[in-house]
Design a protein around this motif. Structure first.
Motif, PDB file in Angstrom:
ATOM      1  N   GLN A 272       0.858  -1.182   0.000  1.00  0.00           N
ATOM      2  CA  GLN A 272       0.000   0.000   0.000  1.00  0.00           C
ATOM      3  C   GLN A 272       0.894   1.232   0.000  1.00  0.00           C
ATOM      4  O   GLN A 272       1.703   1.408   0.910  1.00  0.00           O
ATOM      5  CB  GLN A 272      -0.908   0.014   1.221  1.00  0.00           C
ATOM      6  N   MET A 273       0.731   2.062  -1.007  1.00  0.00           N
ATOM      7  CA  MET A 273       1.590   3.230  -1.167  1.00  0.00           C
ATOM      8  C   MET A 273       0.739   4.492  -1.064  1.00  0.00           C
ATOM      9  O   MET A 273      -0.139   4.720  -1.901  1.00  0.00           O
ATOM     10  CB  MET A 273       2.307   3.180  -2.517  1.00  0.00           C
ATOM     11  N   ASN A 274       0.986   5.282  -0.036  1.00  0.00           N
ATOM     12  CA  ASN A 274       0.259   6.523   0.189  1.00  0.00           C
ATOM     13  C   ASN A 274       1.205   7.713   0.064  1.00  0.00           C
ATOM     14  O   ASN A 274       2.425   7.556   0.096  1.00  0.00           O
ATOM     15  CB  ASN A 274      -0.388   6.518   1.570  1.00  0.00           C
ATOM     16  N   SER A 275       0.621   8.892  -0.071  1.00  0.00           N
ATOM     17  CA  SER A 275       1.404  10.134  -0.158  1.00  0.00           C
ATOM     18  C   SER A 275       2.525  10.001  -1.190  1.00  0.00           C
ATOM     19  O   SER A 275       3.690  10.338  -0.924  1.00  0.00           O
ATOM     20  CB  SER A 275       1.988  10.489   1.218  1.00  0.00           C
ATOM     21  N   LEU A 276       2.171   9.516  -2.344  1.00  0.00           N
ATOM     22  CA  LEU A 276       3.171   9.247  -3.374  1.00  0.00           C
ATOM     23  C   LEU A 276       3.823  10.534  -3.863  1.00  0.00           C
ATOM     24  O   LEU A 276       3.176  11.592  -3.938  1.00  0.00           O
ATOM     25  CB  LEU A 276       2.537   8.489  -4.539  1.00  0.00           C
ATOM     26  N   LYS A 277       5.109  10.399  -4.187  1.00  0.00           N
ATOM     27  CA  LYS A 277       5.911  11.517  -4.668  1.00  0.00           C
ATOM     28  C   LYS A 277       6.444  11.188  -6.057  1.00  0.00           C
ATOM     29  O   LYS A 277       6.526  10.017  -6.440  1.00  0.00           O
ATOM     30  CB  LYS A 277       7.094  11.764  -3.730  1.00  0.00           C
ATOM     31  N   ALA A 278       6.862  12.219  -6.777  1.00  0.00           N
ATOM     32  CA  ALA A 278       7.406  11.996  -8.115  1.00  0.00           C
ATOM     33  C   ALA A 278       8.599  11.038  -8.070  1.00  0.00           C
ATOM     34  O   ALA A 278       8.790  10.217  -8.978  1.00  0.00           O
ATOM     35  CB  ALA A 278       7.799  13.327  -8.737  1.00  0.00           C
ATOM     36  N   GLU A 279       9.382  11.127  -7.005  1.00  0.00           N
ATOM     37  CA  GLU A 279      10.562  10.261  -6.894  1.00  0.00           C
ATOM     38  C   GLU A 279      10.237   8.799  -6.613  1.00  0.00           C
ATOM     39  O   GLU A 279      11.130   7.963  -6.589  1.00  0.00           O
ATOM     40  CB  GLU A 279      11.535  10.802  -5.835  1.00  0.00           C
ATOM     41  N   ASP A 280       8.958   8.484  -6.395  1.00  0.00           N
ATOM     42  CA  ASP A 280       8.548   7.084  -6.244  1.00  0.00           C
ATOM     43  C   ASP A 280       8.332   6.428  -7.605  1.00  0.00           C
ATOM     44  O   ASP A 280       8.090   5.220  -7.681  1.00  0.00           O
ATOM     45  CB  ASP A 280       7.256   6.989  -5.437  1.00  0.00           C
ATOM     46  N   THR A 281       8.401   7.202  -8.673  1.00  0.00           N
ATOM     47  CA  THR A 281       8.221   6.663 -10.018  1.00  0.00           C
ATOM     48  C   THR A 281       9.298   5.632 -10.324  1.00  0.00           C
ATOM     49  O   THR A 281      10.490   5.912 -10.203  1.00  0.00           O
ATOM     50  CB  THR A 281       8.264   7.791 -11.060  1.00  0.00           C
ATOM     51  N   ALA A 282       8.868   4.425 -10.694  1.00  0.00           N
ATOM     52  CA  ALA A 282       9.799   3.331 -10.951  1.00  0.00           C
ATOM     53  C   ALA A 282       9.013   2.108 -11.401  1.00  0.00           C
ATOM     54  O   ALA A 282       7.779   2.084 -11.315  1.00  0.00           O
ATOM     55  CB  ALA A 282      10.592   2.987  -9.692  1.00  0.00           C
ATOM     56  N   VAL A 283       9.753   1.098 -11.828  1.00  0.00           N
ATOM     57  CA  VAL A 283       9.162  -0.232 -11.987  1.00  0.00           C
ATOM     58  C   VAL A 283       9.331  -0.947 -10.651  1.00  0.00           C
ATOM     59  O   VAL A 283      10.435  -0.983 -10.098  1.00  0.00           O
ATOM     60  CB  VAL A 283       9.846  -1.023 -13.115  1.00  0.00           C
ATOM     61  N   TYR A 284       8.239  -1.471 -10.147  1.00  0.00           N
ATOM     62  CA  TYR A 284       8.246  -2.151  -8.845  1.00  0.00           C
ATOM     63  C   TYR A 284       8.237  -3.656  -9.065  1.00  0.00           C
ATOM     64  O   TYR A 284       7.421  -4.187  -9.840  1.00  0.00           O
ATOM     65  CB  TYR A 284       7.033  -1.727  -8.021  1.00  0.00           C
ATOM     66  N   TYR A 285       9.137  -4.338  -8.369  1.00  0.00           N
ATOM     67  CA  TYR A 285       9.295  -5.778  -8.482  1.00  0.00           C
ATOM     68  C   TYR A 285       9.048  -6.435  -7.127  1.00  0.00           C
ATOM     69  O   TYR A 285       9.519  -5.936  -6.101  1.00  0.00           O
ATOM     70  CB  TYR A 285      10.716  -6.139  -8.909  1.00  0.00           C
ATOM     71  N   CYS A 286       8.364  -7.573  -7.149  1.00  0.00           N
ATOM     72  CA  CYS A 286       8.289  -8.353  -5.916  1.00  0.00           C
ATOM     73  C   CYS A 286       9.283  -9.503  -6.009  1.00  0.00           C
ATOM     74  O   CYS A 286       9.684  -9.915  -7.100  1.00  0.00           O
ATOM     75  CB  CYS A 286       6.877  -8.851  -5.649  1.00  0.00           C
ATOM     76  N   ALA A 287       9.682  -9.987  -4.857  1.00  0.00           N
ATOM     77  CA  ALA A 287      10.725 -11.001  -4.783  1.00  0.00           C
ATOM     78  C   ALA A 287      10.464 -11.937  -3.616  1.00  0.00           C
ATOM     79  O   ALA A 287       9.796 -11.570  -2.648  1.00  0.00           O
ATOM     80  CB  ALA A 287      12.082 -10.328  -4.629  1.00  0.00           C
ATOM     81  N   VAL A 288      11.019 -13.129  -3.733  1.00  0.00           N
ATOM     82  CA  VAL A 288      10.893 -14.142  -2.689  1.00  0.00           C
ATOM     83  C   VAL A 288      12.286 -14.608  -2.281  1.00  0.00           C
ATOM     84  O   VAL A 288      13.147 -14.873  -3.127  1.00  0.00           O
ATOM     85  CB  VAL A 288      10.079 -15.361  -3.183  1.00  0.00           C
TER      86      VAL A 288
END
Length: 125
Positions: A82-98
């Protein structure tokens, strides 16, 4: 081979929220730690948040503390960000990992065994 599929990315204005999901399939036993990383253009893939599968202990990068929350649904083999109060610097490709081979609260991508394909998050200012 564990397969991970991320969803929930998109474009949002600064200050907005998004929730990412990562569903696991395949031999999902011993998924000791689940994590989220992100990679902006021209930058390294950095740790964002992690959660231990059994105890649900969470840990975060300083840059997202207080804004992002990682959680899990054991029955669905799914982890959320859950991502709140998003900022321009949060722009990215998000990956999940195990992490399966270890069982440590790691922020290092080399210590994770399986990765999803990524989902784009764009925050417009």
């Amino acid at each position: 081979q564990v397969q991970l599929v991320e969803s929930g990315g998109g474009t949002v204005q600064a200050g907005g929220s998004l929730r990412l999901s990562c569903a696991a399939s395949g031999p999902t036993f011993n998924m000791n730690v689940r994590g989220w990383f992100r990679q902006a253009p021209g930058k390294e893939r950095d740790f964002v948040a992690g959660i231990t599968w059994n105890g649900g202990s969470t840990f975060y990068a300083d840059s997202v503390k207080g804004r992002f929350t990682i959680s899990r649904d054991n029955a669905k083999n799914t982890v959320y960000l859950q991502m709140n109060s998003l900022k321009a610097e949060d722009t990215a490709v998000y990956y999940c990992a195990v992490q399966r081979s270890l069982s440590i609260r790691s922020i290092y991508r080399a210590e994770y065994d399986y990765w999803g394909q990524g989902t784009q998050v764009t925050v417009s200012s």
